[in-house]
Design an enzyme around this catalytic site. Structure first.
Site, PDB file in Angstrom:
ATOM      1  N   TYR A  61      -7.597   7.252   9.944  1.00  0.00           N
ATOM      2  CA  TYR A  61      -7.229   5.888  10.308  1.00  0.00           C
ATOM      3  C   TYR A  61      -6.197   5.851  11.428  1.00  0.00           C
ATOM      4  O   TYR A  61      -5.571   4.814  11.669  1.00  0.00           O
ATOM      5  CB  TYR A  61      -6.677   5.170   9.068  1.00  0.00           C
ATOM      6  CG  TYR A  61      -5.629   5.970   8.317  1.00  0.00           C
ATOM      7  CD1 TYR A  61      -4.305   6.007   8.736  1.00  0.00           C
ATOM      8  CD2 TYR A  61      -5.979   6.720   7.190  1.00  0.00           C
ATOM      9  CE1 TYR A  61      -3.357   6.746   8.062  1.00  0.00           C
ATOM     10  CE2 TYR A  61      -5.044   7.473   6.511  1.00  0.00           C
ATOM     11  CZ  TYR A  61      -3.736   7.487   6.950  1.00  0.00           C
ATOM     12  OH  TYR A  61      -2.793   8.247   6.277  1.00  0.00           O
ATOM     13  N   ASP A  71      -6.049   9.096   2.708  1.00  0.00           N
ATOM     14  CA  ASP A  71      -5.252  10.095   1.994  1.00  0.00           C
ATOM     15  C   ASP A  71      -6.061  10.855   0.950  1.00  0.00           C
ATOM     16  O   ASP A  71      -5.630  11.028  -0.200  1.00  0.00           O
ATOM     17  CB  ASP A  71      -4.017   9.445   1.359  1.00  0.00           C
ATOM     18  CG  ASP A  71      -3.120   8.797   2.410  1.00  0.00           C
ATOM     19  OD1 ASP A  71      -3.195   9.215   3.577  1.00  0.00           O
ATOM     20  OD2 ASP A  71      -2.351   7.887   2.072  1.00  0.00           O
ATOM     21  N   GLY A  85       0.788  -1.221   0.000  1.00  0.00           N
ATOM     22  CA  GLY A  85       0.000   0.000   0.000  1.00  0.00           C
ATOM     23  C   GLY A  85       0.818   1.267   0.000  1.00  0.00           C
ATOM     24  O   GLY A  85       0.345   2.317   0.455  1.00  0.00           O
ATOM     25  N   ASN A  92       2.430   0.476   9.591  1.00  0.00           N
ATOM     26  CA  ASN A  92       3.341   1.160   8.675  1.00  0.00           C
ATOM     27  C   ASN A  92       4.803   0.972   9.073  1.00  0.00           C
ATOM     28  O   ASN A  92       5.560   1.920   9.286  1.00  0.00           O
ATOM     29  CB  ASN A  92       2.972   2.638   8.583  1.00  0.00           C
ATOM     30  CG  ASN A  92       1.857   2.880   7.588  1.00  0.00           C
ATOM     31  OD1 ASN A  92       1.822   2.283   6.509  1.00  0.00           O
ATOM     32  ND2 ASN A  92       0.915   3.743   7.935  1.00  0.00           N
ATOM     33  N   TRP A 151      -3.239  -1.889  10.122  1.00  0.00           N
ATOM     34  CA  TRP A 151      -2.407  -1.523   8.965  1.00  0.00           C
ATOM     35  C   TRP A 151      -1.146  -0.953   9.591  1.00  0.00           C
ATOM     36  O   TRP A 151      -1.116   0.190  10.037  1.00  0.00           O
ATOM     37  CB  TRP A 151      -3.132  -0.500   8.103  1.00  0.00           C
ATOM     38  CG  TRP A 151      -2.348   0.063   6.959  1.00  0.00           C
ATOM     39  CD1 TRP A 151      -1.051   0.488   6.950  1.00  0.00           C
ATOM     40  CD2 TRP A 151      -2.828   0.283   5.616  1.00  0.00           C
ATOM     41  NE1 TRP A 151      -0.681   0.955   5.709  1.00  0.00           N
ATOM     42  CE2 TRP A 151      -1.756   0.839   4.872  1.00  0.00           C
ATOM     43  CE3 TRP A 151      -4.062   0.078   4.993  1.00  0.00           C
ATOM     44  CZ2 TRP A 151      -1.901   1.204   3.524  1.00  0.00           C
ATOM     45  CZ3 TRP A 151      -4.185   0.423   3.654  1.00  0.00           C
ATOM     46  CH2 TRP A 151      -3.126   0.979   2.930  1.00  0.00           C
TER      47      TRP A 151
END
Length: 355
Positions: A153, A118, A10, A217, A215
């Site tokens: 998020y 985003d 992603g 990162n 998610w």
């Protein structure tokens, strides 16, 4: 407790090749990585040009990769980011979305991501707008599991500065309005969270009315600043105790697919060993498994330069020594380091604004 683990492709910038994706699945599936979400920001047909259909050739590539995932017992998914669809979800938009869903569902999706990340989100009725879209998609997604990334998020206020102030009770409204079977993604207290705690995840679970789908990162290294660094170290700040508080744990991998397998293996080990986990020992085991002893040792000896100092601050002399050191290895990970030194993955602000 080890949660469902998986890969999220992603990131911004150059996406992986189909061969690299298949190799990553093959390398990580034995350690418990059970899903792959294809969602590179550079695929315009999933994001800014989502209304345009995939070509037959592109669909064939996706289909081949889906089969490669299934051969290794890995769920195949696609992350669709229907850019700013919630601003005008009219009949024309529904027709375009339906056509794109037909293409994706034809691949036999195990997972369908619907990502609202985003993009501008300072609308008072953002949650009900997005719920209406997700419900519409759910009726047409076949048997695919739906995984939604909210516009906001993370708790990180950087999103409010860049995309507008988040609506009041946005997460609570989203969680209340969505079917309980739909997963909701979360990156933590920051966009790139340093750690996750059970207490934080319990609070998010209350807001979502379901356990969050992480998610994570790390080890992602996109963006003008992070692209200057290779993220190679073992996972820390993700104690095995969080496993009971999450629906799944997906990692957004780095731009370098082979090198990404090193930290990925350490996360699986962290969950497996629990309180017995030691991050340096885990790094060494993972590096040797991916690279072999000699290259693993060479990377460990230069870890401060590759990960901490970063490319832009190396200087010509140290960069030359690194090129000489890693040119001696005939290994795809060494070639990734050499390409990184040459600026292959460096991206600018304009990439973030156009992908």
């Amino acid at each position: 407790m080890t949660p469902e683990l998986g890969i999220i492709e992603g990131f911004f910038g150059r996406p992986y090749t189909w061969e690299a994706r298949a190799a990553m699945v093959e390398a990580l599936a034995p350690s418990g990585y059970g899903f792959y979400l294809y969602a590179p920001k550079a695929d315009p047909h999933l994001r800014r040009r989502w209304r345009e259909p995939y070509s037959d050739a592109a669909l064939a590539n996706l289909s081949d990769f889906a089969q490669a995932c299934r051969r290794h017992g890995v769920r195949f998914g696609v992350g669709l980011s229907p850019y700013e669809l919630f601003l005008d979800f009219n009949s024309a938009s529904k027709a375009a979305l339906g056509a794109k869903l037909d293409q994706l569902v034809s691949l036999g999706l195990d997972d369908l991501g619907v990502f609202f990340d985003d993009m501008k989100g300072d609308l008072a009725d953002l949650a009900p707008r997005q719920i209406a879209i997700i419900d519409w998609i759910a009726a047409r997604a076949g048997s695919a599991r739906l995984i939604v990334c909210p516009s906001y998020y993370t708790d990180d206020p950087v999103l409010d500065r860049v995309f507008g102030a988040r609506p009041a009770n946005y997460l609570e409204d989203l969680g209340k309005g969505l079917d309980a079977a739909i997963q909701l993604m979360w990156t933590g207290e920051e966009v790139c969270a340093k750690e996750f705690s059970p207490g934080h995840l319990a609070r998010v679970t209350e807001q979502f009315r379901r356990k969050p789908f992480l998610w994570d990162n790390y080890p992602v290294n996109d963006g003008p600043r992070m692209a200057q660094h290779l993220h190679l170290r073992a996972f820390t700040g993700r104690p095995a105790s969080i496993g009971a508080h999450i629906a799944a744990h997906g990692i957004n991998t780095a731009s370098q697919p082979v090198l990404s397998c090193i930290p990925a293996l350490t996360l699986a080990e962290s969950y497996r060993l629990g309180q017995a986990y030691e991050y340096l020992a885990a790094f060494r085991r993972a590096a040797q498994a991916v690279l072999g002893p000699a290259l693993a040792d060479a990377i460990e000896r230069t870890l401060l330069l590759l990960e901490d100092t970063g490319r832009e601050r190396l200087g010509e002399e140290r960069m030359g020594r690194l090129r000489e050191r890693f040119s001696a290895f005939d290994h795809p990970a060494a070639r990734e380091i050499l390409a990184w030194l040459d600026g292959h993955w460096i991206i600018g602000t304009e990439d973030l604004e156009t992908q």
